[in-house]
Design a protein around this motif. Structure first.
Motif, PDB file in Angstrom:
ATOM      1  N   MET A   1       0.850  -1.167   0.000  1.00  0.00           N
ATOM      2  CA  MET A   1       0.000   0.000   0.000  1.00  0.00           C
ATOM      3  C   MET A   1       0.903   1.241   0.000  1.00  0.00           C
ATOM      4  O   MET A   1       1.750   1.406   0.855  1.00  0.00           O
ATOM      5  N   ASN A   2       0.684   2.104  -0.973  1.00  0.00           N
ATOM      6  CA  ASN A   2       1.520   3.301  -1.034  1.00  0.00           C
ATOM      7  C   ASN A   2       0.954   4.393  -0.117  1.00  0.00           C
ATOM      8  O   ASN A   2      -0.168   4.298   0.351  1.00  0.00           O
ATOM      9  N   PRO A   3       1.716   5.435   0.169  1.00  0.00           N
ATOM     10  CA  PRO A   3       1.283   6.480   1.102  1.00  0.00           C
ATOM     11  C   PRO A   3       0.002   7.191   0.657  1.00  0.00           C
ATOM     12  O   PRO A   3      -0.818   7.572   1.500  1.00  0.00           O
ATOM     13  N   PHE A   4      -0.188   7.366  -0.641  1.00  0.00           N
ATOM     14  CA  PHE A   4      -1.403   8.033  -1.128  1.00  0.00           C
ATOM     15  C   PHE A   4      -2.640   7.218  -0.772  1.00  0.00           C
ATOM     16  O   PHE A   4      -3.646   7.769  -0.312  1.00  0.00           O
ATOM     17  N   GLU A   5      -2.596   5.924  -0.969  1.00  0.00           N
ATOM     18  CA  GLU A   5      -3.727   5.059  -0.635  1.00  0.00           C
ATOM     19  C   GLU A   5      -3.985   5.067   0.874  1.00  0.00           C
ATOM     20  O   GLU A   5      -5.136   5.017   1.317  1.00  0.00           O
ATOM     21  N   MET A   6      -2.924   5.129   1.667  1.00  0.00           N
ATOM     22  CA  MET A   6      -3.081   5.159   3.119  1.00  0.00           C
ATOM     23  C   MET A   6      -3.786   6.451   3.559  1.00  0.00           C
ATOM     24  O   MET A   6      -4.670   6.416   4.415  1.00  0.00           O
ATOM     25  N   VAL A   7      -3.419   7.574   2.970  1.00  0.00           N
ATOM     26  CA  VAL A   7      -4.059   8.850   3.318  1.00  0.00           C
ATOM     27  C   VAL A   7      -5.531   8.814   2.932  1.00  0.00           C
ATOM     28  O   VAL A   7      -6.404   9.230   3.709  1.00  0.00           O
ATOM     29  N   ILE A   8      -5.835   8.306   1.759  1.00  0.00           N
ATOM     30  CA  ILE A   8      -7.232   8.192   1.308  1.00  0.00           C
ATOM     31  C   ILE A   8      -8.011   7.277   2.252  1.00  0.00           C
ATOM     32  O   ILE A   8      -9.147   7.564   2.626  1.00  0.00           O
ATOM     33  N   GLY A   9      -7.407   6.178   2.673  1.00  0.00           N
ATOM     34  CA  GLY A   9      -8.059   5.249   3.599  1.00  0.00           C
ATOM     35  C   GLY A   9      -8.349   5.908   4.942  1.00  0.00           C
ATOM     36  O   GLY A   9      -9.438   5.737   5.501  1.00  0.00           O
ATOM     37  N   ILE A  10      -7.399   6.668   5.482  1.00  0.00           N
ATOM     38  CA  ILE A  10      -7.597   7.345   6.762  1.00  0.00           C
ATOM     39  C   ILE A  10      -8.712   8.381   6.657  1.00  0.00           C
ATOM     40  O   ILE A  10      -9.586   8.464   7.529  1.00  0.00           O
TER      41      ILE A  10
ATOM     42  N   LEU B   1     -11.185   8.376   4.562  1.00  0.00           N
ATOM     43  CA  LEU B   1     -12.443   7.647   4.397  1.00  0.00           C
ATOM     44  C   LEU B   1     -12.943   7.113   5.738  1.00  0.00           C
ATOM     45  O   LEU B   1     -14.132   7.241   6.063  1.00  0.00           O
ATOM     46  N   ILE B   2     -12.064   6.553   6.544  1.00  0.00           N
ATOM     47  CA  ILE B   2     -12.456   6.013   7.841  1.00  0.00           C
ATOM     48  C   ILE B   2     -12.963   7.134   8.760  1.00  0.00           C
ATOM     49  O   ILE B   2     -13.987   6.986   9.435  1.00  0.00           O
ATOM     50  N   VAL B   3     -12.276   8.258   8.800  1.00  0.00           N
ATOM     51  CA  VAL B   3     -12.692   9.375   9.646  1.00  0.00           C
ATOM     52  C   VAL B   3     -14.040   9.923   9.182  1.00  0.00           C
ATOM     53  O   VAL B   3     -14.915  10.236   9.999  1.00  0.00           O
ATOM     54  N   THR B   4     -14.244  10.020   7.878  1.00  0.00           N
ATOM     55  CA  THR B   4     -15.497  10.541   7.343  1.00  0.00           C
ATOM     56  C   THR B   4     -16.660   9.617   7.688  1.00  0.00           C
ATOM     57  O   THR B   4     -17.722  10.083   8.130  1.00  0.00           O
ATOM     58  N   VAL B   5     -16.485   8.329   7.497  1.00  0.00           N
ATOM     59  CA  VAL B   5     -17.550   7.375   7.814  1.00  0.00           C
ATOM     60  C   VAL B   5     -17.854   7.414   9.318  1.00  0.00           C
ATOM     61  O   VAL B   5     -19.020   7.397   9.739  1.00  0.00           O
ATOM     62  N   GLY B   6     -16.822   7.494  10.135  1.00  0.00           N
ATOM     63  CA  GLY B   6     -17.032   7.587  11.580  1.00  0.00           C
ATOM     64  C   GLY B   6     -17.800   8.837  11.966  1.00  0.00           C
ATOM     65  O   GLY B   6     -18.683   8.793  12.833  1.00  0.00           O
ATOM     66  N   SER B   7     -17.497   9.960  11.341  1.00  0.00           N
ATOM     67  CA  SER B   7     -18.209  11.209  11.627  1.00  0.00           C
ATOM     68  C   SER B   7     -19.678  11.123  11.226  1.00  0.00           C
ATOM     69  O   SER B   7     -20.553  11.628  11.940  1.00  0.00           O
ATOM     70  N   ILE B   8     -19.944  10.480  10.113  1.00  0.00           N
ATOM     71  CA  ILE B   8     -21.329  10.328   9.656  1.00  0.00           C
ATOM     72  C   ILE B   8     -22.109   9.456  10.631  1.00  0.00           C
ATOM     73  O   ILE B   8     -23.249   9.766  10.995  1.00  0.00           O
ATOM     74  N   ILE B   9     -21.501   8.370  11.086  1.00  0.00           N
ATOM     75  CA  ILE B   9     -22.173   7.476  12.038  1.00  0.00           C
ATOM     76  C   ILE B   9     -22.446   8.209  13.352  1.00  0.00           C
ATOM     77  O   ILE B   9     -23.528   8.096  13.929  1.00  0.00           O
ATOM     78  N   ARG B  10     -21.473   8.965  13.825  1.00  0.00           N
ATOM     79  CA  ARG B  10     -21.662   9.716  15.071  1.00  0.00           C
ATOM     80  C   ARG B  10     -22.789  10.745  14.925  1.00  0.00           C
ATOM     81  O   ARG B  10     -23.575  10.950  15.847  1.00  0.00           O
ATOM     82  N   ALA B  11     -22.866  11.386  13.768  1.00  0.00           N
ATOM     83  CA  ALA B  11     -23.932  12.364  13.547  1.00  0.00           C
ATOM     84  C   ALA B  11     -25.300  11.685  13.526  1.00  0.00           C
ATOM     85  O   ALA B  11     -26.278  12.219  14.057  1.00  0.00           O
TER      86      ALA B  11
END
Length: 88
Positions: free
Chosen positions: A1-10, A12-22
């Motif tokens: 996994m290259n650094p760009f994919e890791m940043v996109i993954g992080i 995405l995870i934070v965004t999904v978590g924020s939506i669930i919390r909302a």
């Protein structure tokens, strides 16, 4: 996994978590403390507003009836006085 994919993954995870919390109603205040948005105070406020809306609907019905009725002015005066007495 290259650094760009890791940043996109992080992101995405934070965004999904924020939506669930909302969706669950979890909010943060300016100090970072978490609390649920639908607490007892907001429920009491909602009940108060529902009662106010119900009262306003009743008043609108009375006004519509008073306007559309073909009664004399004396019966209209009595009706208005009766409504004022009910409010007190």
């Amino acid at each position: 996994m290259n650094p760009f994919e890791m940043v996109i993954g992080i992101v995405l995870i934070v965004t999904v978590g924020s939506i669930i919390r909302a969706k669950l109603g979890v909010r943060r205040d300016r100090h970072g403390n978490e609390h649920f948005a639908n607490n007892g105070a907001s429920a009491a406020e909602a009940r108060r507003l529902q009662e106010e809306v119900r009262t306003l609907k009743d008043r609108i019905q009375v006004l519509e009836r008073v306007i559309t009725d073909n009664h004399s002015s004396s019966s209209l005066d009595r009706e208005i006085e009766r409504l004022r007495d009910e409010r007190k």
